[in-house]
Write a protein that holds these residues in place. Structure first.
Motif, PDB file in Angstrom:
ATOM      1  N   GLU A 168      -9.215 -13.534  -5.155  1.00  0.00           N
ATOM      2  CA  GLU A 168      -9.003 -13.411  -3.700  1.00  0.00           C
ATOM      3  C   GLU A 168     -10.215 -12.800  -2.999  1.00  0.00           C
ATOM      4  O   GLU A 168     -10.086 -12.171  -1.969  1.00  0.00           O
ATOM      5  CB  GLU A 168      -7.767 -12.541  -3.423  1.00  0.00           C
ATOM      6  N   ARG A 212      -6.025  -3.880  -4.234  1.00  0.00           N
ATOM      7  CA  ARG A 212      -7.114  -4.407  -3.410  1.00  0.00           C
ATOM      8  C   ARG A 212      -7.863  -3.254  -2.755  1.00  0.00           C
ATOM      9  O   ARG A 212      -7.261  -2.434  -2.061  1.00  0.00           O
ATOM     10  CB  ARG A 212      -6.562  -5.356  -2.353  1.00  0.00           C
ATOM     11  N   GLU A 214      -9.333  -2.322  -0.081  1.00  0.00           N
ATOM     12  CA  GLU A 214      -9.452  -2.688   1.340  1.00  0.00           C
ATOM     13  C   GLU A 214     -10.320  -1.643   2.020  1.00  0.00           C
ATOM     14  O   GLU A 214      -9.940  -0.487   2.119  1.00  0.00           O
ATOM     15  CB  GLU A 214      -8.067  -2.719   2.010  1.00  0.00           C
ATOM     16  N   HIS A 221      -2.562  -2.530   5.489  1.00  0.00           N
ATOM     17  CA  HIS A 221      -3.187  -2.715   4.175  1.00  0.00           C
ATOM     18  C   HIS A 221      -3.059  -1.470   3.315  1.00  0.00           C
ATOM     19  O   HIS A 221      -3.387  -0.372   3.749  1.00  0.00           O
ATOM     20  CB  HIS A 221      -4.672  -3.060   4.316  1.00  0.00           C
ATOM     21  N   LEU A 222      -2.606  -1.669   2.079  1.00  0.00           N
ATOM     22  CA  LEU A 222      -2.590  -0.612   1.070  1.00  0.00           C
ATOM     23  C   LEU A 222      -3.588  -0.993  -0.025  1.00  0.00           C
ATOM     24  O   LEU A 222      -3.895  -2.175  -0.193  1.00  0.00           O
ATOM     25  CB  LEU A 222      -1.191  -0.494   0.449  1.00  0.00           C
ATOM     26  N   TYR A 225      -0.268  -2.330  -3.648  1.00  0.00           N
ATOM     27  CA  TYR A 225       0.980  -2.767  -3.017  1.00  0.00           C
ATOM     28  C   TYR A 225       1.793  -3.589  -3.998  1.00  0.00           C
ATOM     29  O   TYR A 225       1.279  -4.067  -5.009  1.00  0.00           O
ATOM     30  CB  TYR A 225       0.701  -3.538  -1.724  1.00  0.00           C
ATOM     31  N   HIS A 227       3.808  -6.839  -5.012  1.00  0.00           N
ATOM     32  CA  HIS A 227       3.595  -8.239  -4.693  1.00  0.00           C
ATOM     33  C   HIS A 227       4.687  -9.051  -5.401  1.00  0.00           C
ATOM     34  O   HIS A 227       4.834  -8.954  -6.616  1.00  0.00           O
ATOM     35  CB  HIS A 227       2.218  -8.599  -5.284  1.00  0.00           C
ATOM     36  N   GLU A 360       0.842 -11.020   8.472  1.00  0.00           N
ATOM     37  CA  GLU A 360       1.140 -12.009   7.425  1.00  0.00           C
ATOM     38  C   GLU A 360       2.008 -11.375   6.339  1.00  0.00           C
ATOM     39  O   GLU A 360       1.658 -10.364   5.755  1.00  0.00           O
ATOM     40  CB  GLU A 360      -0.194 -12.488   6.824  1.00  0.00           C
ATOM     41  N   ILE A 361       3.139 -12.004   6.065  1.00  0.00           N
ATOM     42  CA  ILE A 361       4.014 -11.471   5.020  1.00  0.00           C
ATOM     43  C   ILE A 361       4.016 -12.340   3.765  1.00  0.00           C
ATOM     44  O   ILE A 361       4.314 -11.860   2.682  1.00  0.00           O
ATOM     45  CB  ILE A 361       5.467 -11.247   5.527  1.00  0.00           C
ATOM     46  N   ILE A 362       3.699 -13.633   3.938  1.00  0.00           N
ATOM     47  CA  ILE A 362       3.601 -14.518   2.771  1.00  0.00           C
ATOM     48  C   ILE A 362       2.336 -15.356   2.916  1.00  0.00           C
ATOM     49  O   ILE A 362       2.023 -15.833   4.007  1.00  0.00           O
ATOM     50  CB  ILE A 362       4.817 -15.485   2.689  1.00  0.00           C
ATOM     51  N   GLY A 363       1.620 -15.509   1.823  1.00  0.00           N
ATOM     52  CA  GLY A 363       0.501 -16.457   1.772  1.00  0.00           C
ATOM     53  C   GLY A 363       0.727 -17.372   0.584  1.00  0.00           C
ATOM     54  O   GLY A 363       1.012 -16.892  -0.507  1.00  0.00           O
ATOM     55  N   GLY A 406       2.646 -15.685  -2.517  1.00  0.00           N
ATOM     56  CA  GLY A 406       2.763 -14.248  -2.740  1.00  0.00           C
ATOM     57  C   GLY A 406       3.329 -13.610  -1.490  1.00  0.00           C
ATOM     58  O   GLY A 406       2.916 -13.945  -0.373  1.00  0.00           O
ATOM     59  N   LEU A 407       4.298 -12.725  -1.688  1.00  0.00           N
ATOM     60  CA  LEU A 407       4.903 -12.005  -0.557  1.00  0.00           C
ATOM     61  C   LEU A 407       4.562 -10.528  -0.703  1.00  0.00           C
ATOM     62  O   LEU A 407       4.753  -9.942  -1.772  1.00  0.00           O
ATOM     63  CB  LEU A 407       6.423 -12.231  -0.575  1.00  0.00           C
ATOM     64  N   GLY A 408       4.032  -9.940   0.367  1.00  0.00           N
ATOM     65  CA  GLY A 408       3.708  -8.510   0.361  1.00  0.00           C
ATOM     66  C   GLY A 408       4.970  -7.717   0.663  1.00  0.00           C
ATOM     67  O   GLY A 408       5.456  -7.729   1.793  1.00  0.00           O
ATOM     68  N   ARG A 411       4.824  -5.119   3.422  1.00  0.00           N
ATOM     69  CA  ARG A 411       4.724  -5.744   4.755  1.00  0.00           C
ATOM     70  C   ARG A 411       6.129  -6.101   5.259  1.00  0.00           C
ATOM     71  O   ARG A 411       6.461  -5.891   6.422  1.00  0.00           O
ATOM     72  CB  ARG A 411       3.883  -7.021   4.690  1.00  0.00           C
ATOM     73  N   ILE A 422       2.244   0.871   7.341  1.00  0.00           N
ATOM     74  CA  ILE A 422       2.689   0.374   6.037  1.00  0.00           C
ATOM     75  C   ILE A 422       2.772   1.508   5.003  1.00  0.00           C
ATOM     76  O   ILE A 422       3.507   1.399   4.022  1.00  0.00           O
ATOM     77  CB  ILE A 422       1.763  -0.767   5.551  1.00  0.00           C
TER      78      ILE A 422
HETATM   79  P1  ATP Z   1      -4.550 -10.212   4.884  1.00  0.00           P
HETATM   80  O1  ATP Z   1      -5.336 -11.311   5.533  1.00  0.00           O
HETATM   81  O2  ATP Z   1      -3.476  -9.656   5.734  1.00  0.00           O
HETATM   82  O3  ATP Z   1      -5.426  -9.172   4.238  1.00  0.00           O
HETATM   83  P2  ATP Z   1      -4.444 -11.814   2.522  1.00  0.00           P
HETATM   84  O4  ATP Z   1      -4.726 -13.171   3.067  1.00  0.00           O
HETATM   85  O5  ATP Z   1      -5.551 -11.040   1.906  1.00  0.00           O
HETATM   86  O6  ATP Z   1      -3.762 -10.920   3.664  1.00  0.00           O
HETATM   87  P3  ATP Z   1      -2.962 -12.865   0.276  1.00  0.00           P
HETATM   88  O7  ATP Z   1      -4.148 -12.808  -0.598  1.00  0.00           O
HETATM   89  O8  ATP Z   1      -2.448 -14.166   0.715  1.00  0.00           O
HETATM   90  O9  ATP Z   1      -3.191 -11.906   1.537  1.00  0.00           O
HETATM   91  O10 ATP Z   1      -1.769 -12.012  -0.428  1.00  0.00           O
HETATM   92  C1  ATP Z   1      -0.405 -12.384  -0.346  1.00  0.00           C
HETATM   93  C2  ATP Z   1       0.388 -11.391   0.492  1.00  0.00           C
HETATM   94  O11 ATP Z   1       0.186 -10.060   0.059  1.00  0.00           O
HETATM   95  C3  ATP Z   1       0.007 -11.364   1.965  1.00  0.00           C
HETATM   96  O12 ATP Z   1       0.681 -12.368   2.665  1.00  0.00           O
HETATM   97  C4  ATP Z   1       0.455  -9.988   2.391  1.00  0.00           C
HETATM   98  O13 ATP Z   1       1.843 -10.013   2.708  1.00  0.00           O
HETATM   99  C5  ATP Z   1       0.275  -9.157   1.155  1.00  0.00           C
HETATM  100  N1  ATP Z   1      -0.940  -8.325   1.184  1.00  0.00           N
HETATM  101  C6  ATP Z   1      -2.220  -8.734   1.047  1.00  0.00           C
HETATM  102  N2  ATP Z   1      -3.070  -7.698   1.042  1.00  0.00           N
HETATM  103  C7  ATP Z   1      -2.297  -6.582   1.180  1.00  0.00           C
HETATM  104  C8  ATP Z   1      -2.588  -5.190   1.222  1.00  0.00           C
HETATM  105  N3  ATP Z   1      -3.830  -4.730   1.110  1.00  0.00           N
HETATM  106  N4  ATP Z   1      -1.556  -4.319   1.367  1.00  0.00           N
HETATM  107  C9  ATP Z   1      -0.290  -4.782   1.454  1.00  0.00           C
HETATM  108  N5  ATP Z   1       0.043  -6.073   1.419  1.00  0.00           N
HETATM  109  C10 ATP Z   1      -0.945  -6.981   1.273  1.00  0.00           C
END
Ligand code: ATP
Ligand code: MG
Length: 437
Positions: A168, A212, A214, A221-222, A225, A227, A360-363, A406-408, A411, A422
């Motif tokens: 990612e 992650r 971040e 963002h955590l 988290y 997943h 975003e809650i699901i990607g 993936g669902l956070g 989130r 969060i």
């Molecule tokens: P964002 O753009 O918000 O950073 P992402 O595109 O990096 O999200 P994905 O890689 O698709 O996220 O991860 C799947 C899911 O995990 C996201 O839809 C989100 O709900 C959750 N998620 C991603 N990064 C974090 C984080 N740092 N803390 C908490 N939840 C997260």
């Protein structure tokens, strides 16, 4: 003492009983009193209740011990419960006798504490009504995810947390000192280790921590988290999206059925979550979302740029359910997403955006099945395809259409509980600036 042999029941059960003898145990939530009367609000995991200790009833000696009772003292209380409109939760226990189990030093958390102070005292702040309510909802959400996937006949499957490939984006990798070796990271996702397993199990899911690094401070963002991830063999892009919508509906339905009280404690009106259960989620392509942003808010976004927080928040103002955005530009999405054969500039990627600006809650996506395309995109990213050989084998030996998401979980909890940050969706948050206690 005959009384102490009585079986304890939770405060909630005692209130259900409503009258007669009860024995409860817990911690002092509030206390006040005079030299004749002491009011203790006791809390346990289920509820709080007002208990009244009268000197005339318990005697001089026992009443004196009540003087030592402070906030967070743990105690057993025996008495008579009855309805009382004036009491904080509508019931009161008139105390026959009590026992202090553990005395408490002066509890450091009182009214009006700063965010920083509460984070420093997180281990004690967990006892607050709000954190307790959040943790109960969290438990229900985790249970609902399991129940949903088990109900759809998915297998629970586990991927390694220590990984030597990235998926990612390199900028958020946590390096591990792996026996002095470099190139080992904490998992950002299970994805590359999930895809090989669908050739054995076909439908799989997991609930596991993702890590992650971040670097920007945001309220969503955590660094660590939880997943919930799924991967399905033979699935089309539409199938994946449908699973996402059904899962979210299932979670919210469960929370509404079991946790209305907790939602109210957190200031969330349960009615606000009902549309998510009842209505079909709106779907739009990325390209249409840009048109909508321009039309409704006059926001002009260059095609090809990822949707930022501000854009996601604006879109979420237009609906009272999550929104499904599909067909994102290839450049902004991961290398494994399938190119749309009708429009090679976009991929079969999907984001679910929560209502009320929770992001975003699901990607998810349908995965690319063309091995040449995957290798090309890995190279474009500056990765060496040779390090991904194990992954590329999924496209060499009986490749199939498949996908997943993936669902956070934090989130989703933030949105459900209407939290400002969060960090309050997890007991001990980890961020760039917070790793203790
Ligand atoms: P964002 O753009 O918000 O950073 P992402 O595109 O990096 O999200 P994905 O890689 O698709 O996220 O991860 C799947 C899911 O995990 C996201 O839809 C989100 O709900 C959750 N998620 C991603 N990064 C974090 C984080 N740092 N803390 C908490 N939840 C997260
Ligand atoms: Mg991210």
């Amino acid at each position: 003492m005959g009384l102490s042999k009585m079986e304890f029941s939770s405060i909630k059960e005692s209130m259900k009983k409503g009258k007669g003898k009860v024995a409860v145990r817990g911690w002092v939530y509030r206390e006040r009193g005079s030299n004749k009367l002491k009011f203790i609000v006791l809390r346990d995991s289920s509820e709080i209740i007002q208990c009244v200790i009268e000197k005339s009833k318990v005697g001089e000696k026992m009443f004196k011990t009540a003087d030592a009772v402070q906030i967070e003292t743990s105690m057993e209380i025996f008495g008579q419960i009855k309805k009382d409109e004036r009491a904080p939760t509508g019931y009161e226990i008139s105390v026959d006798s009590f026992k202090v189990i553990g005395e408490s030093d002066t509890f450091p958390i009182s009214k009006d504490q700063s965010r920083e102070f509460l984070d420093d005292h997180r281990h004690l702040w967990l006892r607050s009504r709000k954190m307790t309510a959040m943790m109960k909802i969290r438990s229900t959400v985790f249970g609902a995810i399991d129940e949903y996937f088990k109900g759809e006949e998915f297998y629970e499957y586990h991927s390694p947390t220590l990984q030597a490939v990235q998926c990612e984006g390199g900028s958020t990798l946590f390096d591990v000192d792996y026996y002095k070796q470099k190139g080992v990271f904490l998992a950002q996702t299970w994805q590359l280790y999930a895809e090989p397993a669908i050739f054995a199990l076909e439908k799989i899911y997991t609930i596991a921590p993702s890590f992650r690094a971040e670097k920007s401070k945001t309220s969503r963002h955590l660094s660590e988290y939880w997943h919930a991830e799924m991967e399905v063999a033979w699935a089309s892009f539409d199938d994946i999206i449908q699973y996402g919508e059904d899962l979210l509906k299932f979670i919210i339905k469960k929370v509404l059925a079991e946790r209305k009280e907790e939602l109210k404690i957190l200031g969330r009106d349960p009615k606000e979550l009902e549309p998510t259960v009842k209505k079909k989620f709106p779907r739009m392509t990325y390209t249409d979302s840009l048109k909508l942003l321009d039309k409704k808010f006059g926001m002009k976004i260059k095609w090809g740029k990822d949707l930022r927080t501000i854009e996601e928040d604006r879109l979420s103002e237009l609906y009272d359910t999550p929104i499904i955005v599909t067909h994102y530009p290839k450049e902004v999405k991961a290398f494994y997403m399938k190119e749309d054969p009708k429009d090679k500039k976009v991929v079969y990627g999907v984001d679910f955006i929560a209502p009320e600006g929770y992001g975003e809650i699901i990607g998810g996506s349908e995965r690319e099945s063309d091995i040449k395309e995957i290798m090309k995109r890995l190279k474009d990213m500056g990765e060496k395809p040779s390090e991904y050989e194990f992954y590329l084998d999924t496209r060499r030996y009986g490749s199939i259409p498949h996908g997943g998401f993936g669902l956070g979980i934090e989130r989703v909890i933030s949105w459900i509980c209407k939290l400002d940050n969060i960090k309050d969706a997890i007991p001990f948050p980890r961020t760039m600036t917070r790793w203790t206690p």
